[in-house]
Design a protein around this motif. Sequence first.
Motif, short mmCIF file in Angstrom:
data_model
loop_
_atom_site.label_atom_id
_atom_site.label_comp_id
_atom_site.label_asym_id
_atom_site.label_seq_id
_atom_site.Cartn_x
_atom_site.Cartn_y
_atom_site.Cartn_z
N PHE A 127 -39.34 -26.11 20.36
CA PHE A 127 -39.66 -27.25 21.23
C PHE A 127 -39.30 -26.92 22.68
O PHE A 127 -40.07 -27.22 23.60
CB PHE A 127 -38.91 -28.50 20.78
CG PHE A 127 -39.67 -29.37 19.82
CD1 PHE A 127 -40.87 -29.97 20.19
CD2 PHE A 127 -39.20 -29.59 18.54
CE1 PHE A 127 -41.57 -30.78 19.31
CE2 PHE A 127 -39.89 -30.40 17.64
CZ PHE A 127 -41.07 -30.99 18.03
N ASP A 128 -38.13 -26.32 22.87
CA ASP A 128 -37.70 -25.97 24.22
C ASP A 128 -38.68 -25.00 24.87
O ASP A 128 -38.99 -25.11 26.07
CB ASP A 128 -36.30 -25.35 24.19
CG ASP A 128 -35.21 -26.35 23.81
OD1 ASP A 128 -35.48 -27.56 23.88
OD2 ASP A 128 -34.11 -25.90 23.43
N ASP A 129 -39.19 -24.05 24.09
CA ASP A 129 -40.14 -23.07 24.62
C ASP A 129 -41.43 -23.75 25.08
O ASP A 129 -41.97 -23.43 26.16
CB ASP A 129 -40.48 -22.03 23.54
CG ASP A 129 -39.36 -21.03 23.32
OD1 ASP A 129 -38.45 -20.93 24.16
OD2 ASP A 129 -39.41 -20.33 22.27
N VAL A 130 -41.93 -24.68 24.27
CA VAL A 130 -43.16 -25.40 24.65
C VAL A 130 -42.91 -26.25 25.89
O VAL A 130 -43.72 -26.26 26.83
CB VAL A 130 -43.68 -26.26 23.48
CG1 VAL A 130 -44.85 -27.13 23.94
CG2 VAL A 130 -44.11 -25.38 22.32
N ASP A 131 -41.79 -26.97 25.91
CA ASP A 131 -41.48 -27.81 27.07
C ASP A 131 -41.34 -26.98 28.34
O ASP A 131 -41.81 -27.37 29.41
CB ASP A 131 -40.19 -28.60 26.82
CG ASP A 131 -40.40 -29.83 25.95
OD1 ASP A 131 -41.52 -30.36 25.94
OD2 ASP A 131 -39.44 -30.26 25.28
N THR A 161 -33.97 -23.37 14.99
CA THR A 161 -35.22 -22.68 15.32
C THR A 161 -36.26 -23.65 15.86
O THR A 161 -36.93 -23.37 16.87
CB THR A 161 -35.77 -21.97 14.07
OG1 THR A 161 -34.86 -20.95 13.66
CG2 THR A 161 -37.12 -21.33 14.36
N VAL A 162 -36.40 -24.79 15.20
CA VAL A 162 -37.38 -25.78 15.65
C VAL A 162 -37.02 -26.29 17.04
O VAL A 162 -37.90 -26.42 17.91
CB VAL A 162 -37.50 -26.94 14.65
CG1 VAL A 162 -38.40 -28.03 15.21
CG2 VAL A 162 -38.05 -26.45 13.32
N GLN A 163 -35.75 -26.57 17.25
CA GLN A 163 -35.34 -27.05 18.56
C GLN A 163 -35.63 -26.01 19.64
O GLN A 163 -36.11 -26.34 20.74
CB GLN A 163 -33.84 -27.39 18.57
CG GLN A 163 -33.34 -27.99 19.88
CD GLN A 163 -34.06 -29.27 20.22
OE1 GLN A 163 -33.98 -30.25 19.47
NE2 GLN A 163 -34.77 -29.30 21.34
N THR A 196 -46.54 -33.19 22.34
CA THR A 196 -45.24 -32.55 22.09
C THR A 196 -44.13 -33.59 21.99
O THR A 196 -43.27 -33.52 21.10
CB THR A 196 -44.92 -31.54 23.21
OG1 THR A 196 -45.97 -30.57 23.30
CG2 THR A 196 -43.60 -30.83 22.94
N ASP A 197 -44.15 -34.56 22.88
CA ASP A 197 -43.12 -35.60 22.86
C ASP A 197 -43.20 -36.43 21.59
O ASP A 197 -42.17 -36.81 21.01
CB ASP A 197 -43.28 -36.52 24.08
CG ASP A 197 -42.93 -35.83 25.39
OD1 ASP A 197 -42.29 -34.76 25.36
OD2 ASP A 197 -43.31 -36.36 26.45
#
Length: 276
Positions: A225-229, A220-222, A196-197
């Motif tokens: 990413f926040d959801d996965v993190d 949306t992409v950001q 992810t990083d």
Amino acid sequence: MTLKQALATGTLLAVAGLGAPLLAATQEVTLDLVEPITDYKLYVSDRTAQLVEDTGALVAAIHAGDLEKAKALYAPTRTSYEEIEPIAELFADLDASIDARADDYETAEKDPAFTGFHRIEYGLWVEKDTAAIAGYADRLMADVKDLDQRIAALTFPPETVVGGAAALMEEVAASKVSGEEDRYSRTDLWDFQANTDGAKKVFELVRPLIEPTDPAFVSTVQSNFDDVDQTLAHYRTANGFEDYEELSDQDRTLLSARVNTLAEDLSTLRGKLGLD
């Protein structure tokens, strides 16, 4: 001459100490992509240097016969490799030597050709014998040094760099969520965070090229990413991450769904930058 001056004058850019000119690889490279690709190469060079350093500590622990220290170092040592996996995979021989699974060999773990991180993982968690894997540790050390040197001389293909963001997340969703990656140590979540990083780094570097014309996509992409993190953060511990076996089927399904959503968005990055 500064980077901006080089771009303005059309001068072919070469990054001192980082190998061949970055603009020589393909006619598709636009001036707008020169700076992100240059910055990404600096990032990858930093990660491979860290990989060499961390692998040295892991190998030293193995040679010292310190099983518990070697086990503690295994997952954090792998993270640098997992962050830059799309670039590392350009060298198929080294990728096979460093990161193959036992499934790739006819006699699985008993096959002497099975080397790299996962052979060492097997030795630490299943065989519990550092002496038996000392030779594999030395081979890994030589391989990561070789990788570091090859990457230093590599001209980075922009389509591979940009496409690598999606590739990292697609591999997590397609195979790694099943738990087949770190099957002996159950340190899979370390790899997921590193993947992810690595994807996020690519996105951050090309984001300024996309945001002016498609801010909704960037947002949306950001958010994805926040959801996965945030999902991965739920499993963090004082020493890293929970054992992957501790995750329920529901946990894995949620993680897979969020990774898939992110991967689908990232798969459009190449097209948005004219690299398809």
